[in-house]
Enzyme design. Structure first.
Site, PDB file in Angstrom:
ATOM      1  N   GLU A 157       0.214  -1.981  -9.417  1.00 24.90           N
ATOM      2  CA  GLU A 157      -0.068  -0.551  -9.502  1.00 24.90           C
ATOM      3  C   GLU A 157      -0.643  -0.093 -10.844  1.00 24.90           C
ATOM      4  O   GLU A 157      -0.033   0.728 -11.545  1.00 24.90           O
ATOM      5  CB  GLU A 157       1.196   0.246  -9.166  1.00 24.90           C
ATOM      6  CG  GLU A 157       1.669  -0.042  -7.757  1.00 24.90           C
ATOM      7  CD  GLU A 157       2.734   0.927  -7.272  1.00 24.90           C
ATOM      8  OE1 GLU A 157       3.422   1.525  -8.094  1.00 24.90           O
ATOM      9  OE2 GLU A 157       2.882   1.059  -6.043  1.00 24.90           O
ATOM     10  N   GLU A 262       2.664  -3.394  -0.667  1.00 20.89           N
ATOM     11  CA  GLU A 262       3.928  -2.634  -0.666  1.00 20.89           C
ATOM     12  C   GLU A 262       3.843  -1.539   0.376  1.00 20.89           C
ATOM     13  O   GLU A 262       2.830  -0.835   0.461  1.00 20.89           O
ATOM     14  CB  GLU A 262       4.172  -1.954  -2.028  1.00 20.89           C
ATOM     15  CG  GLU A 262       4.844  -2.806  -3.039  1.00 20.89           C
ATOM     16  CD  GLU A 262       5.187  -2.038  -4.328  1.00 20.89           C
ATOM     17  OE1 GLU A 262       5.445  -0.826  -4.276  1.00 20.89           O
ATOM     18  OE2 GLU A 262       5.187  -2.704  -5.381  1.00 20.89           O
TER      19      GLU A 262
END
Ligand SMILES: O[C@@H]1[C@@H](O)[C@H](O[C@@H]2CO[C@@H](O[C@@H]3CO[C@@H](O)[C@H](O)[C@H]3O)[C@H](O)[C@H]2O)OC[C@H]1O
Length: 446
Positions: A157, A262
């Site tokens: 991320e 995710e």
């Protein structure tokens, strides 16, 4: 380790320091070493495989391998737990993907990048980037011949305000890894929490060969902040699909490989949500199942977040009757009440405290454009206030209280507490695993 996963407030580096202060460096090291040993062992791999799953994403921290005060000095014990976890998975026929979840200086402003602030130093200081490039070369050198590793996920991320810094980093890390390991695939997260590929180069496919592009596809219907209960209406399913398709649009336009690194709802807990728990969780299982159905239609590979925790999102969670959960019961309730974990927090008990702060900013900075600070739109003004005021500030004041629970414990007692995280002391989240198992069965039979 993360606050809502392991039960502490703040970030991992802060609780490690606090525990060392309370029980001493040696015993603190001992506790966390045992914690990691029990958190993922062979019975975990056997269970994971029994569901029909064949690949697990393992989150690692740069801090396992080097120390901020001794940068670029590989710790002798750095690979100890990772080697063990990879071997356990390999023994059960499970591939692993190594996910660098924390980068020096922090690659995003979330608690999960373990740097204690909301501004990401990684994109500002080149030396932090140099260190991660160096580290990946060491990791790739170590694992170049490990066939049970499916690939490397160089940074979780990223949130680079300029976008171009991420491309430069991927160029550099790609070259460093390829200089020692020509074979393993790379899983490259999009910018801004794996949601935005618009700043990626058009020649990515040839520039970074053997790479997949990672989205993180959290559906807002799977969280307490959902705008409405998920009842599987046509409109809700359309919104869910649209939000997922938007994330993969850039790769689809170029015929590139997409991976969902995710995703997954969070769940209600009986001790907090009482009798509402079952209804809430059935809704969340429906979200889970509909997301999976969508992925299956597109033959999208995925890695669910997450495998094990203390009972909020994991496929298995530490039993409420274990020493760890008993020891921290009141503390955990306080964390829930004060909503100090930013992830999926329910702020109903403290909303009135933070509303004036929001109103102040809105009144004094009326230009909405000025309120839209990067990583907008993922971080809106309310999200920023949550992260800064609750998660970072109030959370920081609770760290010492967490550590005090361990005062006076000897190694045998610490070991007993850490054993709470052993697979044998965990409970399955059956509804979640039922959905995963069914989907894995469907994949296997096709
Ligand atoms: O360590 C994990 C961490 O990787 C994860 O990060 C969050 C992922 O979601 C982000 O927001 C989502 C962005 O996409 C939109 O479509 C979704 O609706 C949003 O929820 C969030 O900002 C990240 O912090 O969080 C869980 C950690 O345990």
């Amino acid at each position: 380790m993360e606050n809502f996963i392991s039960g502490f407030p703040g970030c991992e580096f802060q609780i490690r320091a606090a525990l060392a202060e309370v029980i001493g460096e040696k015993k603190s090291e001992y506790f966390f070493d045992k914690f990691l040993e029990y958190f993922f062992a062979e019975p975990d791999a056997a269970f994971f495989k029994s569901l029909g799953l064949n690949c697990i994403r393992i989150a690692i921290s740069y801090r396992h391998f080097e120390d901020d005060l001794h940068p670029r000095v590989l710790k002798p014990e750095g690979f100890k737990h990772l080697d063990r976890a990879i071997a356990a998975c390999a023994k059960h026929g499970i591939y692993t993907i190594l996910d660098m979840h924390t980068a020096p200086g922090g690659q995003n402003g979330g608690w999960h990048s373990d740097h204690g602030a909301h501004i990401s130093g990684f994109w500002i200081h080149k030396d932090f980037q140099d260190r991660l490039v160096w580290l990946w070369r060491e990791v790739a050198k170590h694992y170049k011949d490990e066939k049970w590793i499916a690939g490397y996920n160089p940074v979780n991320e990223p949130a680079d305000p300029a976008h171009s810094g991420l491309v430069t980093f991927y160029d550099r890390v790609h070259a460093a890894i390829r200089s020692v390991d020509p074979n393993h695939a790379l899983f490259l997260d999009g910018n801004t929490f794996a949601s935005d590929f618009s700043g990626f180069p058009d020649d990515a496919g040839t520039r970074w060969p053997n790479a997949a592009y990672a989205i993180h596809d959290y559906s807002l219907y799977g969280f307490p902040s959902s705008p409405e209960p998920y009842t599987r209406t046509e409109e809700q399913r359309r919104r869910m699909r649209r939000s997922y398709e938007k994330k993969r649009e850039w790769m689809d336009a170029r015929g590139l490989c997409v991976w969902n690194g995710e995703w997954g709802p969070v769940y209600a807990r009986r001790e907090y949500e009482g009798d509402e728990m079952d209804v809430i969780n059935e809704t969340r299982f429906a979200v889970l199942s509909d997301q999976l159905e969508m992925y299956w239609q597109d033959r999208l590979s995925w890695s669910i977040w997450l495998y094990k925790d203390i009972g909020y999102q994991g496929m298995v969670h530490v039993s409420r009757s274990t020493p760890y959960m008993q020891l921290l019961r009141e503390h955990l309730y306080k964390k829930y009440r004060l909503a100090v974990d930013a992830w999926g927090a329910d702020d109903r008990f403290v909303r009135d405290v933070y509303t004036p702060l929001l109103e102040l900013v809105r009144a004094e900075v009326p230009d909405e454009d000025h309120q839209r600070l990067y990583p907008y739109p993922i971080w809106t003004l309310p999200r920023r206030v949550e992260v800064l005021a609750r998660n970072i500030l109030v959370g920081e004041f609770m760290i010492r209280e967490w550590a005090e629970h361990f005062r006076g414990m000897d190694e045998a007692q610490l070991d007993r507490v850490a054993q709470s995280f052993k697979f044998e002391n965990c409970v399955e989240r059956e509804g979640l695993n039922r959905v995963l198992r069914a989907q894995a069965g469907q994949s296997a039979s096709n």
